[in-house]
Motif scaffolding. Structure first.
Motif, PDB file in Angstrom:
ATOM      1  N   SER A  76      -6.878  -0.727  16.259  1.00 17.83           N
ATOM      2  CA  SER A  76      -6.674  -0.249  14.893  1.00 17.83           C
ATOM      3  C   SER A  76      -6.947   1.235  14.765  1.00 17.83           C
ATOM      4  N   GLY A  77      -7.593   1.808  15.777  1.00 15.44           N
ATOM      5  CA  GLY A  77      -8.040   3.183  15.701  1.00 15.44           C
ATOM      6  C   GLY A  77      -9.503   3.292  15.335  1.00 15.44           C
ATOM      7  N   GLY A  78     -10.139   2.155  15.010  1.00 16.47           N
ATOM      8  CA  GLY A  78     -11.565   2.135  14.705  1.00 16.47           C
ATOM      9  C   GLY A  78     -12.408   2.273  15.959  1.00 16.47           C
ATOM     10  N   ALA A  79     -13.719   2.417  15.776  1.00 14.67           N
ATOM     11  CA  ALA A  79     -14.616   2.674  16.899  1.00 14.67           C
ATOM     12  C   ALA A  79     -14.601   1.535  17.915  1.00 14.67           C
ATOM     13  N   ASP A  80     -14.635   0.293  17.442  1.00 19.15           N
ATOM     14  CA  ASP A  80     -14.698  -0.845  18.364  1.00 19.15           C
ATOM     15  C   ASP A  80     -13.471  -0.900  19.264  1.00 19.15           C
ATOM     16  N   VAL A 102      -1.286  -1.968  21.608  1.00 20.23           N
ATOM     17  CA  VAL A 102      -0.480  -2.242  20.421  1.00 20.23           C
ATOM     18  C   VAL A 102      -1.352  -2.044  19.190  1.00 20.23           C
ATOM     19  N   THR A 103      -0.781  -1.427  18.174  1.00 17.22           N
ATOM     20  CA  THR A 103      -1.471  -1.287  16.895  1.00 17.22           C
ATOM     21  C   THR A 103      -0.611  -1.910  15.821  1.00 17.22           C
ATOM     22  N   ILE A 104      -1.244  -2.571  14.871  1.00 17.98           N
ATOM     23  CA  ILE A 104      -0.532  -3.278  13.816  1.00 17.98           C
ATOM     24  C   ILE A 104      -0.643  -2.489  12.515  1.00 17.98           C
ATOM     25  N   ASP A 105       0.495  -2.184  11.932  1.00 15.40           N
ATOM     26  CA  ASP A 105       0.552  -1.509  10.638  1.00 15.40           C
ATOM     27  C   ASP A 105       0.726  -2.575   9.561  1.00 15.40           C
ATOM     28  N   HIS A 106      -0.369  -2.858   8.825  1.00 17.29           N
ATOM     29  CA  HIS A 106      -0.320  -3.887   7.794  1.00 17.29           C
ATOM     30  C   HIS A 106       0.375  -3.410   6.518  1.00 17.29           C
ATOM     31  N   ALA A 135       4.947  -3.013  12.550  1.00 16.96           N
ATOM     32  CA  ALA A 135       4.738  -3.147  11.109  1.00 16.96           C
ATOM     33  C   ALA A 135       4.903  -4.611  10.711  1.00 16.96           C
ATOM     34  N   VAL A 136       4.002  -5.086   9.860  1.00 12.58           N
ATOM     35  CA  VAL A 136       4.056  -6.475   9.409  1.00 12.58           C
ATOM     36  C   VAL A 136       4.040  -6.520   7.888  1.00 12.58           C
ATOM     37  N   THR A 137       4.481  -7.646   7.366  1.00 15.44           N
ATOM     38  CA  THR A 137       4.408  -7.897   5.925  1.00 15.44           C
ATOM     39  C   THR A 137       3.315  -8.921   5.692  1.00 15.44           C
ATOM     40  N   VAL A 138       2.318  -8.553   4.902  1.00 16.79           N
ATOM     41  CA  VAL A 138       1.172  -9.418   4.645  1.00 16.79           C
ATOM     42  C   VAL A 138       1.455 -10.271   3.412  1.00 16.79           C
ATOM     43  N   GLY A 139       1.366 -11.583   3.578  1.00 19.68           N
ATOM     44  CA  GLY A 139       1.594 -12.493   2.457  1.00 19.68           C
ATOM     45  C   GLY A 139       0.354 -12.642   1.594  1.00 19.68           C
ATOM     46  N   ARG A 140       0.271 -13.771   0.913  1.00 23.54           N
ATOM     47  CA  ARG A 140      -0.847 -14.007  -0.002  1.00 23.54           C
ATOM     48  C   ARG A 140      -1.609 -15.286   0.291  1.00 23.54           C
ATOM     49  N   ASP A 141      -1.096 -16.109   1.175  1.00 19.11           N
ATOM     50  CA  ASP A 141      -1.723 -17.407   1.443  1.00 19.11           C
ATOM     51  C   ASP A 141      -3.135 -17.225   1.983  1.00 19.11           C
ATOM     52  N   GLY A 142      -4.094 -17.919   1.357  1.00 22.92           N
ATOM     53  CA  GLY A 142      -5.462 -17.911   1.833  1.00 22.92           C
ATOM     54  C   GLY A 142      -6.271 -16.688   1.454  1.00 22.92           C
ATOM     55  N   ALA A 146      -7.387 -13.371   4.982  1.00 30.44           N
ATOM     56  CA  ALA A 146      -6.754 -14.395   5.824  1.00 30.44           C
ATOM     57  C   ALA A 146      -5.276 -14.090   6.036  1.00 30.44           C
ATOM     58  N   ALA A 147      -4.606 -13.629   4.992  1.00 29.55           N
ATOM     59  CA  ALA A 147      -3.183 -13.322   5.107  1.00 29.55           C
ATOM     60  C   ALA A 147      -2.948 -12.176   6.089  1.00 29.55           C
ATOM     61  N   ALA A 148      -3.794 -11.149   6.021  1.00 28.33           N
ATOM     62  CA  ALA A 148      -3.665 -10.021   6.955  1.00 28.33           C
ATOM     63  C   ALA A 148      -3.935 -10.473   8.385  1.00 28.33           C
ATOM     64  N   ARG A 149      -4.915 -11.335   8.549  1.00 30.36           N
ATOM     65  CA  ARG A 149      -5.240 -11.839   9.890  1.00 30.36           C
ATOM     66  C   ARG A 149      -4.080 -12.658  10.458  1.00 30.36           C
ATOM     67  N   ASP A 150      -3.493 -13.519   9.627  1.00 27.26           N
ATOM     68  CA  ASP A 150      -2.376 -14.337  10.093  1.00 27.26           C
ATOM     69  C   ASP A 150      -1.194 -13.464  10.511  1.00 27.26           C
ATOM     70  N   ALA A 151      -0.892 -12.449   9.702  1.00 28.21           N
ATOM     71  CA  ALA A 151       0.226 -11.552  10.032  1.00 28.21           C
ATOM     72  C   ALA A 151      -0.054 -10.785  11.313  1.00 28.21           C
ATOM     73  N   ARG A 152      -1.295 -10.366  11.479  1.00 32.68           N
ATOM     74  CA  ARG A 152      -1.679  -9.590  12.662  1.00 32.68           C
ATOM     75  C   ARG A 152      -1.538 -10.424  13.940  1.00 32.68           C
ATOM     76  N   TYR A 153      -2.061 -11.638  13.919  1.00 40.42           N
ATOM     77  CA  TYR A 153      -1.993 -12.470  15.127  1.00 40.42           C
ATOM     78  C   TYR A 153      -0.567 -12.896  15.439  1.00 40.42           C
ATOM     79  N   ALA A 154       0.231 -13.125  14.412  1.00 36.05           N
ATOM     80  CA  ALA A 154       1.635 -13.459  14.658  1.00 36.05           C
ATOM     81  C   ALA A 154       2.342 -12.307  15.363  1.00 36.05           C
TER      82      ALA A 154
END
Length: 370
Positions: A76-80, A102-106, A135-142, A146-154
């Protein structure tokens, strides 16, 4: 003079994971470890790194290069994740592993596209190749997290499949693990949720988390001494997010009340819980097979005889197998099914997520699509 202790710690953690990946490849393919990895044991110097891959071009190379596993870092560009990327770049060269990122643009913040491009530039500067932004599209479920996590892992799954990556490294730390355990406790979850994040997860063990035994400060210190620029996501400090409140308010309050060592204790709880959960899951798998009759139906009498912790797992496994989404199947659903076994009084079918029904018929528990 060796590297700073923080840098040494992150490199050792990644080295162990890369050795696991190489050993697994050897076991599956029967292909010896790359010459650079063998040379490390004999004292030979590794060869010069290969020329970088042109962005957008198909991965090509000699047959020996194609047998070298590709390991990606999700960054993500963060320290970790920047610390993780730096350690992967360093250790991969020594072990003859191809390393990419790979970096994910939410798309959840202004300027996210330019930040993703900057992360790609930083990863490329570390010597990682191939590197891409998705680049991903983040939904609203959960909810938003949770929606950002689901989009990221997909997206990560898709990149790994397309590139043939043997593993994807994730930068979760011991602090993240402690937060996950506390969130599970707050939800009143079972032991599987309290086991937190696994060091190895995903399809065929795709996701690896080398830093689960390291704290967040070690990763940040490693970036500092290596002069690695990092980006602090403002969402991580936004109190509207549950994990952010836990990180900045909940955990500090616990450590103030209970003393230092809370994070370590919670991470240890996760490890112990995972061992127990794994054992119970294995027991449940065998018990489910034994509880089925010749027609494959679950016999209620045999289910009744099982310990509750095992029976609930059998019921959950069966519901998921019938089409009920795991993420929507909660404890209350399993309890309702369980009452068909332990509190039978002629009640009707139980409706489950995914249009699945559970009902008792002739001493059998039938779980199927409605």
């Amino acid at each position: 003079m060796g590297p700073h202790p923080a840098v040494a710690a992150i490199r050792l953690a990644v080295r162990r994971v890369l050795h696991d990946v190489l050993n697994e490849q050897t076991a599956i393919d029967g292909i010896p470890a790359p010459a650079t990895a063998q040379g490390r044991a004999t004292g030979e110097r590794p060869g010069r790194p290969e020329a970088p891959h042109s962005p957008g071009a198909p991965l090509t190379g000699t047959p020996s290069e194609q047998h070298r596993p590709l390991v990606l870092v999700a960054c993500s560009g963060g320290a970790d994740s920047m610390a993780l990327a730096s350690a992967l770049a360093f250790e991969a060269r020594k072990l003859g592993v191809r390393a990419g990122g790979v970096t994910i643009d939410h798309g959840l913040q202004d300027g996210s596209e330019s930040r993703a491009a900057e992360v790609v530039s930083r990863l490329t500067g570390l010597g990682l190749d191939p590197v891409e932004s998705v680049a991903v599209t983040v939904g609203r479920d959960g909810g938003p997290e949770a929606a950002a996590r689901d989009a990221r892992y997909a997206a990560l799954d898709a990149v790994a499949e397309r590139s043939g990556a043997a593993a994807v490294l994730l930068g979760h730390t011991r602090d993240d693990q402690a937060e996950t355990v506390l969130l599970g406790l707050a939800r009143g979850s079972g032991i599987r949720s309290l086991s937190g994040m696994a060091a190895v997860s995903g399809a065929a063990g795709r996701y690896r988390r080398p830093f689960l035994q390291l704290d967040r400060q070690t990763a940040r210190k490693a970036c500092l001494v290596q002069h690695l620029p990092v980006w602090d996501d403002p969402h991580n400090a936004d109190p509207s997010y549950t994990r952010s409140r836990l990180r900045h308010e909940g955990l500090p309050a616990l450590e103030k009340s209970l003393g230092k060592g809370v994070v370590e204790a919670l991470a240890r709880t996760a490890r112990l819980s995972r061992d127990d959960a794994d054992a119970l899951d294995a027991w449940a798998a065998n018990a489910e097979e034994a509880a089925r009759d010749d027609a494959g139906q679950l016999e209620c009498a045999k289910l009744y005889a099982l310990p509750p912790a095992v029976r609930s797992r059998v019921l959950r496994r069966s519901a998921i197998a019938a089409g009920s989404p795991a993420g929507s199947l909660f404890a209350r659903h399993i309890e309702e099914i369980d009452r068909l076994i332990t509190g039978w009084r002629g009640q009707g079918a139980i409706n489950l997520p995914g249009r699945v029904e559970a009902q008792r018929q002739g001493g059998r528990l039938v779980i199927r699509q409605g």
